[in-house]
Design an enzyme around this catalytic site. Structure first.
Site, short mmCIF file in Angstrom:
data_model
loop_
_atom_site.label_atom_id
_atom_site.label_comp_id
_atom_site.label_asym_id
_atom_site.label_seq_id
_atom_site.Cartn_x
_atom_site.Cartn_y
_atom_site.Cartn_z
N TRP A 1 0.86 -1.18 0.00
CA TRP A 1 0.00 0.00 0.00
C TRP A 1 0.90 1.24 0.00
O TRP A 1 1.76 1.38 0.87
CB TRP A 1 -0.88 -0.04 1.24
CG TRP A 1 -1.82 1.11 1.42
CD1 TRP A 1 -2.66 1.65 0.50
CD2 TRP A 1 -2.03 1.83 2.64
NE1 TRP A 1 -3.37 2.67 1.06
CE2 TRP A 1 -3.01 2.81 2.37
CE3 TRP A 1 -1.50 1.75 3.93
CZ2 TRP A 1 -3.47 3.70 3.33
CZ3 TRP A 1 -1.94 2.62 4.88
CH2 TRP A 1 -2.93 3.59 4.59
N ALA B 1 -6.59 -4.96 6.98
CA ALA B 1 -7.58 -3.93 6.64
C ALA B 1 -8.83 -4.49 5.98
O ALA B 1 -9.78 -3.74 5.76
CB ALA B 1 -6.94 -2.89 5.71
N LYS C 1 -13.53 -0.98 5.76
CA LYS C 1 -14.05 -1.81 4.68
C LYS C 1 -15.13 -2.77 5.17
O LYS C 1 -16.25 -2.79 4.64
CB LYS C 1 -12.92 -2.61 4.02
CG LYS C 1 -12.03 -1.76 3.13
CD LYS C 1 -11.02 -0.97 3.93
CE LYS C 1 -10.09 -0.16 3.03
NZ LYS C 1 -9.15 0.67 3.82
N ASP D 1 -0.74 -5.63 9.12
CA ASP D 1 -1.79 -4.66 8.74
C ASP D 1 -2.94 -5.48 8.17
O ASP D 1 -2.82 -6.09 7.11
CB ASP D 1 -1.24 -3.69 7.70
CG ASP D 1 -2.23 -2.57 7.37
OD1 ASP D 1 -3.36 -2.59 7.89
OD2 ASP D 1 -1.87 -1.68 6.59
#
Length: 393
Positions: free
Chosen positions: A127, A210, A243, A208
């Site tokens: 990212w 997400a 999300k 991470d």
């Protein structure tokens, strides 16, 4: 003073959004911006979120500050959602943050305090904001191989070879599931191999996560994170609610710290200190909605059902696109699209071909050929497939 400020490098995705808005063609497809969209092109408010907002509106009797770490019931609910029973609750320190980005920033700040001069190993690609924040904080970044442009899968041999170069005091950043931007994920046995490298090198993992619930399921998407957190003495986990709860603008996230060799009061106190320096008390509205859903059996069941609809819808689009491409190209070289998970896949197309698809067919995707599967619907899948083949990807 301010006349000496230098222009900052523009954000590529924001620039792409502007180009899309200015394109007057009706037949154009936005696959760049990283938000979930339904078949109508909208980013909907989930049913359970609507119900939770009503419930909070009716029952909330104060807008006073929550604690520096955020509301304890939110932290408890999120630790349970991400880690399940992998660790005892009292082994996990945590703070609420403004979105997953806030959690990532706080994690990097914490690492900088704890390990001056330490390096951060980051997947190539990752990212973009990971690299931007690391650069801003002045942290040394080491890229490790991740994506194989030929197979469009994980270059696992390269990954392991590169991670073996880490050492104690370094941080290894991993994606918990639904790798952004590639969509290519580690398997269970591969997570085991990564854990072995972590033990051998003494490096600290940071995960991470997400997109929990967007890949294979809420539980399966968290499996790698749980394996790592339960197998190593220290671990950082940054989780986002943007999300899977659809609350992008509410900026709701959490940072977790597992530090078995550190006095709990010091570990938690340091997290609280970082919150105080950056924004004092974290925002609560999104966290309150998440907590209300996770602690209410009816709302939780409805949320999980809608999340499953979103997940299976994206899988259906992946399978449709792979079949359309196989029909048009006469080969199965795009089969990886159906194997990837989450919102994104990386085609492996050159920046020149990405521009060609945009100019000739109105297909907007990021320059590294990352496309947002959730930006498609049943009608635009054939349009994209035709554009990909026409461009010679």
């Amino acid at each position: 003073m301010f006349e000496d400020l230098k222009a900052q490098k523009p954000d590529g995705i924001l620039m792409l959004m502007q180009m899309y808005r200015e394109d007057s063609r009706e037949a154009k497809v936005d696959l760049g911006v990283g938000v979930y969209k339904d078949a109508s092109g909208n980013t909907p408010v989930m049913r359970a979120i609507k119900a939770a907002e009503q419930k909070v509106w009716e029952t909330q009797d104060s807008k006073s500050y929550v604690g520096l770490a955020g509301a304890p019931d939110f932290n408890d609910a999120m630790v349970k959602l991400v880690l399940g029973d992998a660790l005892p609750r009292d082994a996990v320190n945590s703070v609420a943050t403004p979105g997953g980005t806030g959690a990532v920033r706080q994690a990097f700040e914490l690492f900088k305090m704890a390990s001056p001069g330490g390096r951060v190993f980051v997947s190539n690609p990752t990212w973009p904001n990971h690299l931007s924040i690391l650069d801003y904080l002045g942290l040394e970044t080491v890229l490790y191989r991740y994506f194989d442009d030929d197979t469009r899968g994980v270059d696992f041999d390269g990954l392991i070879e590169d991670l073996k170069k880490a050492k104690k005091g370094d941080l290894i950043l991993l994606h918990g599931c639904c790798h952004n931007p590639t969509g290519a994920n580690l398997t269970g046995p591969q997570w085991d191999e990564v854990i072995k490298v972590l033990h051998d090198t003494g490096a600290t993992p940071m995960i991470d996560i997400a997109y929990q619930g967007f890949g294979d399921s809420l539980e399966e998407d968290a499996a790698g994170t749980r394996k790592v957190a339960s197998a190593v003495p220290e671990c950082l986990i940054a989780a986002s609610c943007s999300k899977n709860f659809g609350i992008y603008r509410e900026r709701t996230g959490i940072l977790m710290l597992v530090a078995n060799g550190t006095e709990k009061g010091i570990a938690q106190g340091t997290l609280n200190f970082l919150n105080r320096q950056n924004y004092s008390f974290p925002p609560d509205h999104g966290a309150r909605l998440v907590t209300t859903i996770l602690n209410d059996d009816v709302l939780r069941a409805d949320w999980m059902a809608e999340l499953e609809e979103m997940r299976t819808g994206m899988l259906g689009l992946r399978e449709q696109l792979a079949k359309e491409l196989e029909t048009r190209s006469g080969s199965n070289r795009f089969g990886f699209i159906a194997e990837h998970r989450g919102m994104f896949s990386r085609l492996g197309a050159s920046p020149e071909l990405v521009v060609k698809m945009r100019e000739e067919s109105g297909i907007y995707m990021v320059g590294d050929s990352r496309l947002n599967i959730a930006g498609l619907n049943a009608q635009t899948v054939p349009v994209l497939a035709e554009a990909i083949v026409k461009a010679g990807v």
